[in-house]
Design a protein around this motif. Structure first.
Motif, short mmCIF file in Angstrom:
data_model
loop_
_atom_site.label_atom_id
_atom_site.label_comp_id
_atom_site.label_asym_id
_atom_site.label_seq_id
_atom_site.Cartn_x
_atom_site.Cartn_y
_atom_site.Cartn_z
N TRP A 146 -3.62 5.48 2.53
CA TRP A 146 -2.90 5.64 3.81
C TRP A 146 -3.76 5.11 4.96
O TRP A 146 -3.26 4.45 5.88
CB TRP A 146 -2.55 7.09 4.06
N LEU A 147 -5.06 5.40 4.91
CA LEU A 147 -5.95 4.94 5.98
C LEU A 147 -6.08 3.41 5.99
O LEU A 147 -6.27 2.81 7.05
CB LEU A 147 -7.33 5.58 5.82
N LEU A 148 -5.95 2.79 4.82
CA LEU A 148 -5.95 1.33 4.77
C LEU A 148 -4.63 0.75 5.29
O LEU A 148 -4.60 -0.31 5.91
CB LEU A 148 -6.16 0.86 3.33
N ALA A 149 -3.55 1.48 5.04
CA ALA A 149 -2.22 0.99 5.42
C ALA A 149 -1.95 1.13 6.92
O ALA A 149 -1.26 0.29 7.52
CB ALA A 149 -1.13 1.72 4.63
N PRO A 205 -1.84 5.01 -6.02
CA PRO A 205 -2.46 4.49 -4.79
C PRO A 205 -3.48 3.40 -5.10
O PRO A 205 -4.29 3.52 -6.02
CB PRO A 205 -3.13 5.72 -4.17
N LEU A 206 -3.42 2.33 -4.30
CA LEU A 206 -4.19 1.12 -4.59
C LEU A 206 -5.69 1.36 -4.66
O LEU A 206 -6.38 0.74 -5.47
CB LEU A 206 -3.88 0.06 -3.52
N VAL A 207 -6.21 2.24 -3.83
CA VAL A 207 -7.66 2.50 -3.84
C VAL A 207 -8.11 3.00 -5.21
O VAL A 207 -9.26 2.78 -5.61
CB VAL A 207 -8.04 3.51 -2.73
N GLY A 208 -7.22 3.63 -5.95
CA GLY A 208 -7.57 4.10 -7.28
C GLY A 208 -8.04 2.98 -8.19
O GLY A 208 -8.92 3.17 -9.04
N LEU A 237 0.83 -1.21 0.00
CA LEU A 237 0.00 0.00 0.00
C LEU A 237 0.86 1.26 0.00
O LEU A 237 0.60 2.20 -0.76
CB LEU A 237 -0.92 0.00 1.22
N VAL A 238 1.87 1.28 0.86
CA VAL A 238 2.73 2.47 0.94
C VAL A 238 3.50 2.67 -0.37
O VAL A 238 3.62 3.80 -0.87
CB VAL A 238 3.71 2.35 2.13
N LEU A 239 4.01 1.58 -0.93
CA LEU A 239 4.72 1.70 -2.20
C LEU A 239 3.81 2.24 -3.30
O LEU A 239 4.24 3.05 -4.14
CB LEU A 239 5.30 0.35 -2.62
N SER A 240 2.55 1.79 -3.30
CA SER A 240 1.62 2.27 -4.33
C SER A 240 1.40 3.77 -4.23
O SER A 240 1.24 4.46 -5.24
CB SER A 240 0.28 1.52 -4.22
#
Length: 226
Positions: free
Chosen positions: A163-166, A132-135, A123-126
């Motif tokens: 960030w909130l998911l990570a 960002p993964l949520v995209g 997630l952070v790398l994305s």
């Protein structure tokens, strides 16, 4: 600009006019709603509580796996999706394999620690690379996997949500890995409960608060590459 999207089952969702509405719709589908989230948590929580009460590895695994199977049966009888229950069943089955091979109760928690660590890194790398993964959740619902990235506001919102998911994953690893190394099974069990469902709910509430603003119009603006 208003957009109409189509769900996976072929139904057309309501028109949306903001980024927040669009992402909120897709997150609800991805998480399976309140029932899906609860069912996914039941096997892990039941194992933790059972072990804290009995300190018996086999009994705790039996309780957890039994409840997962029961939830799957209920879903099958109701002819509804078993996706989230099966995900939880697979998770506790993997944990059972780890613990059964070593005979160590603490190893039930090792797959979760490894999973959270890998998930947090991904997630952070994305976010750091600007994707960002949520995209991609947005892309799934709009049938345009990368189109969301052409909208600056969408990219910023998806980065915040990612960030909130990570953060829950980062917190779990930071707390649980030292406990695992110290063989503190009781504290591992407690932290699994405290940092599991409650922390996930807190993260989801934070995401809901962010998405509740409904303030970002769905506009397409090119993103300048670094």
């Amino acid at each position: 600009m208003s957009e109409r999207t189509t769900a996976d089952d072929g139904r057309t969702t309501a028109d949306v006019t903001t980024v927040e509405q669009l992402v909120r719709q897709q997150l609800a589908a991805a998480l399976g709603g309140g029932r899906g989230i609860l069912e996914a948590a039941v096997p892990t929580v039941s194992f933790t509580v059972s072990w804290l009460l009995t300190h018996d590895l086999r009994t705790s695994l039996a309780v957890s796996i039994g409840l997962a199977v029961l939830l799957i049966v209920v879903r099958l009888v109701q002819r509804s999706s078993t996706q989230f229950v099966i995900n939880a069943f697979v998770g506790i089955a993997i944990a059972a394999v780890f613990a059964s091979r070593t005979g160590e109760a603490k190893d039930v928690f090792l797959p979760g620690i490894l999973y959270n660590g890998a998930y947090a890194v991904g997630l952070v790398l994305s976010i750091l690379v600007g994707w960002p993964l949520v995209g991609f959740l947005v892309g799934a619902v709009t049938n345009d996997p990368t189109g969301w990235r052409r909208d600056r506001a969408m990219v910023r919102l998806c980065a915040r949500l990612t960030w909130l998911l990570a953060l829950p994953c980062i917190v779990r690893v930071a707390v649980q890995y030292p406990l695992y190394l110290g063989d503190h099974v009781g504290l591992l069990g407690t932290s699994k409960v405290v940092l599991g469902w409650p922390l996930q709910v807190a993260a989801l509430l934070a995401m809901a608060a962010l998405l509740g603003r409904n303030a970002t119009p769905l506009e397409r603006r090119p993103v300048t590459e670094a």
